[in-house]
Design a protein around this motif. Structure first.
Motif, short mmCIF file in Angstrom:
data_model
loop_
_atom_site.label_atom_id
_atom_site.label_comp_id
_atom_site.label_asym_id
_atom_site.label_seq_id
_atom_site.Cartn_x
_atom_site.Cartn_y
_atom_site.Cartn_z
N GLU A 18 0.85 -1.18 0.00
CA GLU A 18 0.00 0.00 0.00
C GLU A 18 0.89 1.23 0.00
OE1 GLU A 18 -2.30 0.61 3.61
OE2 GLU A 18 -0.77 -0.43 4.76
N GLY A 19 0.34 2.32 -0.53
CA GLY A 19 1.09 3.56 -0.57
C GLY A 19 0.19 4.73 -0.91
N LEU A 20 0.81 5.90 -0.93
CA LEU A 20 0.10 7.15 -1.23
C LEU A 20 0.80 7.88 -2.38
CD1 LEU A 20 -0.31 8.20 2.50
CD2 LEU A 20 -2.13 7.34 1.03
N PRO A 21 0.95 7.25 -3.55
CA PRO A 21 1.71 7.87 -4.64
C PRO A 21 1.04 9.10 -5.27
CG PRO A 21 0.64 5.90 -5.43
CD PRO A 21 0.41 5.95 -3.94
N PHE A 22 -0.24 9.27 -5.06
CA PHE A 22 -0.96 10.39 -5.67
C PHE A 22 -1.31 11.49 -4.67
CE2 PHE A 22 -2.32 6.55 -8.14
CZ PHE A 22 -1.49 6.79 -9.22
N THR A 26 -5.28 9.60 -1.28
CA THR A 26 -5.63 8.42 -2.07
C THR A 26 -4.72 7.25 -1.71
OG1 THR A 26 -6.37 9.84 -3.88
CG2 THR A 26 -6.02 7.52 -4.39
N LEU A 27 -5.31 6.26 -1.06
CA LEU A 27 -4.57 5.06 -0.70
C LEU A 27 -4.62 4.08 -1.87
CD1 LEU A 27 -3.05 3.57 1.56
CD2 LEU A 27 -5.26 2.77 2.41
N VAL A 28 -3.45 3.59 -2.26
CA VAL A 28 -3.33 2.74 -3.44
C VAL A 28 -2.78 1.37 -3.02
CG1 VAL A 28 -2.13 2.46 -5.65
CG2 VAL A 28 -2.94 4.72 -4.93
N LEU A 38 -7.77 1.59 -5.66
CA LEU A 38 -7.51 2.92 -5.12
C LEU A 38 -8.72 3.34 -4.30
CD1 LEU A 38 -6.90 3.05 -8.50
CD2 LEU A 38 -5.70 5.05 -7.72
N ILE A 39 -8.48 3.98 -3.16
CA ILE A 39 -9.59 4.45 -2.34
C ILE A 39 -9.23 5.81 -1.76
CG2 ILE A 39 -8.82 3.23 -0.26
CD1 ILE A 39 -11.87 2.76 0.34
N GLY A 40 -10.18 6.73 -1.83
CA GLY A 40 -9.99 8.07 -1.27
C GLY A 40 -10.17 8.02 0.24
N LEU A 41 -9.23 8.59 0.97
CA LEU A 41 -9.30 8.57 2.42
C LEU A 41 -10.23 9.64 2.98
CD1 LEU A 41 -5.54 7.89 3.20
CD2 LEU A 41 -7.44 6.28 3.26
N GLU A 42 -10.37 10.73 2.26
CA GLU A 42 -11.22 11.81 2.76
C GLU A 42 -12.69 11.43 2.74
OE1 GLU A 42 -12.07 16.31 1.42
OE2 GLU A 42 -9.97 15.81 1.79
N GLN A 43 -13.17 10.95 1.60
CA GLN A 43 -14.57 10.55 1.51
C GLN A 43 -14.76 9.12 2.00
OE1 GLN A 43 -15.31 11.51 -2.62
NE2 GLN A 43 -16.46 13.33 -1.99
#
Length: 117
Positions: A18-22, A26-28, A38-43
């Motif tokens: 897992e990582g945050l390349p973007f 956005t967790l990838v 990919l999943i958005g952490l904010e929403q």
């Protein structure tokens, strides 16, 4: 379902990283360096997964919670809303399918390593 449950499920898959390349929102999740979710952490109420093009259309027709991939190639990616309408089994099935598509696209040697051969 929430982000933590999606993360826990993805991290159970062999060789997943897992990582945050973007950016930090956005967790990838990747297998052998290739993105499968990919999943958005904010929403946190949706994620993108890879999908066979024919199945992608079928899923979109069957479920309003499955839409063409947001900011992705709409032929090969779906955005899945996890607002409670889809069952865990359906959601996990879409994640499994995405992971399997990526593994299938890897070189045979890497596939064998993932399988423990």
């Amino acid at each position: 379902m929430n982000v933590e449950e999606v993360r826990d499920y993805c991290m159970q898959k062999p060789a997943t990283t897992e990582g945050l390349p973007f950016g930090e929102d956005t967790l990838v999740f990747k297998v052998a360096g290739k993105i499968f979710l990919l999943i958005g952490l904010e929403q946190g109420n949706r994620f993108n997964v890879k999908c066979d093009p024919e199945l992608a259309i079928e899923l979109r027709e069957q479920h309003t919670e499955v839409q063409p991939g947001y900011h992705m190639n709409k032929t090969h990616w779906n955005t899945v809303f996890i607002d409670g309408s889809l069952t865990y089994k359906q959601i996990y099935g879409m994640i499994d399918h995405s992971y399997a598509l990526i593994v299938k696209s890897l070189p045979k040697k890497v596939q064998a390593e993932l399988a423990g051969d």
